[in-house]
Design a protein around this motif. Structure first.
Motif, mmCIF file in Angstrom:
data_model
loop_
_atom_site.group_PDB
_atom_site.id
_atom_site.type_symbol
_atom_site.label_atom_id
_atom_site.label_comp_id
_atom_site.label_asym_id
_atom_site.label_seq_id
_atom_site.Cartn_x
_atom_site.Cartn_y
_atom_site.Cartn_z
ATOM 1 N N ASP A 327 -6.903 0.302 0.967
ATOM 2 C CA ASP A 327 -6.364 -0.902 -0.014
ATOM 3 C C ASP A 327 -5.451 -0.180 -1.292
ATOM 4 O OD1 ASP A 327 -7.402 -2.251 1.671
ATOM 5 O OD2 ASP A 327 -8.891 -3.021 1.321
ATOM 6 N N LEU A 328 -6.249 0.620 -1.255
ATOM 7 C CA LEU A 328 -5.875 1.174 -3.082
ATOM 8 C C LEU A 328 -4.949 1.454 -2.759
ATOM 9 C CD1 LEU A 328 -8.517 3.018 -4.555
ATOM 10 C CD2 LEU A 328 -7.829 0.993 -5.655
ATOM 11 N N ARG A 329 -4.098 2.717 -1.705
ATOM 12 C CA ARG A 329 -3.033 2.797 -1.499
ATOM 13 C C ARG A 329 -1.548 1.891 -1.228
ATOM 14 N NH1 ARG A 329 -1.350 8.161 2.201
ATOM 15 N NH2 ARG A 329 0.833 8.382 1.917
ATOM 16 N N ARG A 330 -2.232 0.691 -0.314
ATOM 17 C CA ARG A 330 -1.418 -0.821 0.282
ATOM 18 C C ARG A 330 -1.450 -0.736 -0.741
ATOM 19 N NH1 ARG A 330 -2.845 -5.308 -0.456
ATOM 20 N NH2 ARG A 330 -5.144 -4.587 0.192
ATOM 21 N N ARG A 331 -2.232 -1.500 -1.663
ATOM 22 C CA ARG A 331 -1.012 -2.141 -3.190
ATOM 23 C C ARG A 331 0.030 -1.571 -4.273
ATOM 24 N NH1 ARG A 331 -6.495 -3.239 -6.129
ATOM 25 N NH2 ARG A 331 -5.024 -4.270 -7.537
ATOM 26 N N THR A 332 -0.906 0.038 -4.888
ATOM 27 C CA THR A 332 -0.272 0.993 -5.114
ATOM 28 C C THR A 332 1.211 1.478 -4.550
ATOM 29 O OG1 THR A 332 -2.036 1.894 -5.626
ATOM 30 C CG2 THR A 332 0.143 3.098 -6.221
ATOM 31 N N GLU A 333 1.638 0.901 -3.041
ATOM 32 C CA GLU A 333 2.694 1.458 -2.495
ATOM 33 C C GLU A 333 3.703 -0.338 -2.830
ATOM 34 O OE1 GLU A 333 2.251 2.508 1.168
ATOM 35 O OE2 GLU A 333 1.972 5.236 0.426
ATOM 36 N N VAL A 344 1.379 8.730 -6.086
ATOM 37 C CA VAL A 344 1.113 9.945 -5.914
ATOM 38 C C VAL A 344 -0.173 9.898 -5.716
ATOM 39 C CG1 VAL A 344 3.117 11.326 -7.650
ATOM 40 C CG2 VAL A 344 0.572 10.146 -8.853
ATOM 41 N N ALA A 345 -1.000 10.627 -5.243
ATOM 42 C CA ALA A 345 -2.505 10.959 -4.782
ATOM 43 C C ALA A 345 -3.223 11.361 -6.150
ATOM 44 C CB ALA A 345 -2.958 12.029 -3.698
ATOM 45 N N HIS A 346 -4.208 10.890 -7.520
ATOM 46 C CA HIS A 346 -4.656 10.701 -7.807
ATOM 47 C C HIS A 346 -6.024 10.534 -8.162
ATOM 48 C CE1 HIS A 346 -6.256 9.293 -12.258
ATOM 49 N NE2 HIS A 346 -5.171 9.882 -12.479
ATOM 50 N N TRP A 363 -4.784 6.512 -5.607
ATOM 51 C CA TRP A 363 -3.331 6.818 -5.369
ATOM 52 C C TRP A 363 -2.820 5.961 -7.190
ATOM 53 C CZ3 TRP A 363 -1.480 9.319 -1.554
ATOM 54 C CH2 TRP A 363 -2.390 9.257 -0.730
ATOM 55 N N ALA A 364 -1.625 6.673 -7.348
ATOM 56 C CA ALA A 364 -1.467 6.277 -8.926
ATOM 57 C C ALA A 364 0.370 5.799 -8.635
ATOM 58 C CB ALA A 364 -1.957 6.648 -9.962
ATOM 59 N N ASP A 394 -2.803 3.938 -12.378
ATOM 60 C CA ASP A 394 -3.582 3.861 -11.074
ATOM 61 C C ASP A 394 -4.736 2.600 -10.569
ATOM 62 O OD1 ASP A 394 -6.865 3.985 -9.716
ATOM 63 O OD2 ASP A 394 -6.570 6.279 -10.164
ATOM 64 N N LEU A 395 -4.939 1.936 -9.555
ATOM 65 C CA LEU A 395 -4.989 0.725 -9.849
ATOM 66 C C LEU A 395 -6.482 0.219 -9.010
ATOM 67 C CD1 LEU A 395 -1.957 0.267 -9.859
ATOM 68 C CD2 LEU A 395 -2.148 -1.857 -7.912
ATOM 69 N N ARG A 396 -7.129 1.465 -9.142
ATOM 70 C CA ARG A 396 -8.495 1.298 -8.536
ATOM 71 C C ARG A 396 -10.027 0.093 -9.650
ATOM 72 N NH1 ARG A 396 -12.409 4.042 -6.236
ATOM 73 N NH2 ARG A 396 -10.622 6.030 -5.557
#
Length: 417
Positions: A327-333, A344-346, A363-364, A394-396
């Motif tokens: 989910d974090l990757r989807r939102r960040t992308e 980028v990975a974060h 991700w960030a 970072d959207l975490r």
């Protein structure tokens, strides 16, 4: 100027300039006409003056640090916020409505703590973790000795050190062992007629690795007789968390031999600032009736928010700690594609002294470093991480419902670059 001086109500220059810059960027982006800029600035200034009763500004936490001390540690969940509003008026904090008689303060919050941690016979709430530790050592060892390992003589935030806190209340520290290795015999040899309690402190904001040795609570419990064993856990976990396998929790500590556990309410528990004391009913009563307990008493707002955190849905802290990487990757992308910036990975962090060195993979967005200042001073304010010559977003810790607000803030900051 004193607190009543009307000049204190003058808006800060940086806040006004940030408002002007945001409106200018809207005009540059074609969202408002250039001739409407002045009117828009005045309108937003009036709206902000009416809406804000505090100089504290909401911040979108885009650092990836979940329990961020500079941002007030744990953000409260909706249930806790609703409880704060309810408790802001007259409430039965010390009143039995059925009989009309005075009741004990904070009973519902204490009951909620016992229900959340059944291993504890009773619980007490004070105004912060340091106050909980001072109350425990004062009630159990004022004028006497507190036995503690040299490897656990920690310094907490703002330069406050554990030895100074304990000594300030009249107890004497008896240091045992070495910085890296402490053995059971060190404790046993130090215990005598002048010992008030044995203290074990989790070094939550640092790690010692290599040639090390420490004594478990179970070993201490079996060796110190009737002396109270106090465990300062710091982070506020009530139960083991698979995501943080090395972080101690109250249930395990009490089951392992601690008579009292000390923890904070605004870290991994995800509640308001509070000091939590859990454990022996006899010792909790001793602390609750000590004169110092009145000085560290917690207010009705904290009691309400703590009870709601304990009885309500998972807190925002828990949601951020256990956020799904997909989910974090989807939102960040999605944001990266909208802004045409790299993802980028974060690794995020727990923060607040909890789980030092434990990464939270995620991700960030990678932006130019200069973007960070414009984000901090924009509206909404966004705090990102500056690392390796870049601004990392970072959207975490950003609620998904705020993704569009964040996107708009990022777009304005990048257009001003």
């Amino acid at each position: 100027m004193n607190q009543d001086d009307p000049r204190r109500r003058i808006p800060r220059t940086d806040h006004l300039l940030a408002l002007v810059r945001d409106v200018q960027q809207q005009a540059r982006a074609g969202l408002i006409a250039p001739e409407d800029v002045e009117a828009a600035v005045l309108d937003r200034a009036r709206t902000r003056a009416r809406a804000s009763a505090t100089t504290l500004r909401p911040v979108l936490n885009a650092t990836g640090v979940v329990v961020h001390t500079n941002l007030g540690r744990a953000p409260l969940g909706p249930a806790a916020v609703e409880a704060l509003v309810t408790a802001a008026g007259y409430v039965d904090v010390e009143l039995d409505l059925a009989t009309g008689a005075r009741s004990k303060r904070g009973l519902p919050a204490r009951a909620a703590l016992r229900a959340a941690c059944p291993q504890a016979e009773d619980a007490l709430v004070v105004n912060n973790g340091a106050a909980a530790l001072v109350l425990a050592t004062t009630a159990l060892a004022a004028g006497r000795e507190v036995v503690v390992s040299r490897g656990e003589m920690v310094e907490i935030g703002a330069g406050f050190r554990l030895p100074d806190l304990i000594a300030s209340a009249g107890a004497r520290l008896r240091e045992v062992g070495a910085t890296n290795r402490t053995h059971l015999r060190d404790y046993v040899d130090a215990i005598g007629p002048d010992t008030g309690c044995v203290l074990k402190v989790h070094p939550s904001n640092f790690r010692v690795e290599g040639f090390t040795s420490e004594v478990s609570l179970a070993e201490l419990r079996g060796a110190v007789g009737d002396l109270p064993v106090v465990a300062d856990l710091g982070s506020g976990l009530l139960h083991p968390d698979p995501a943080l396998p090395d972080e101690p929790d109250a249930t395990t500590a009490l089951r392992g031999g601690a008579d009292l556990v000390v923890a904070s309410g605004d870290k991994l528990l995800g509640g308001p600032q509070a000091g939590l004391l859990l454990g022996s009913g006899r010792l909790i009563e001793r602390l609750a009736t000590h004169p110092l307990a009145r000085a560290v008493r917690v207010d009705k707002l904290t009691l309400a928010a703590l009870e709601a955190t304990l009885t309500g849905p998972p807190s925002p802290v828990s949601a951020a700690l256990h956020a799904d990487q997909g989910d974090l990757r989807r939102r960040t992308e999605r944001l990266g594609a909208a802004l045409d910036v790299p993802v980028v990975a974060h690794d995020g962090r727990v923060g607040g002294g909890g789980a030092p060195g434990v990464p939270l993979p995620g991700w960030a967005l990678r932006l130019p470093e200069a973007t960070a200042e414009r984000l901090r001073t924009g509206d909404p304010a966004v705090l990102a991480r500056i690392h390796d010559g870049a601004c990392l977003v970072d959207l975490r810790c950003v609620p998904e419902t705020d993704d569009d607000r964040l996107l708009a803030a990022l777009r304005r900051a990048l257009e001003a670059h």
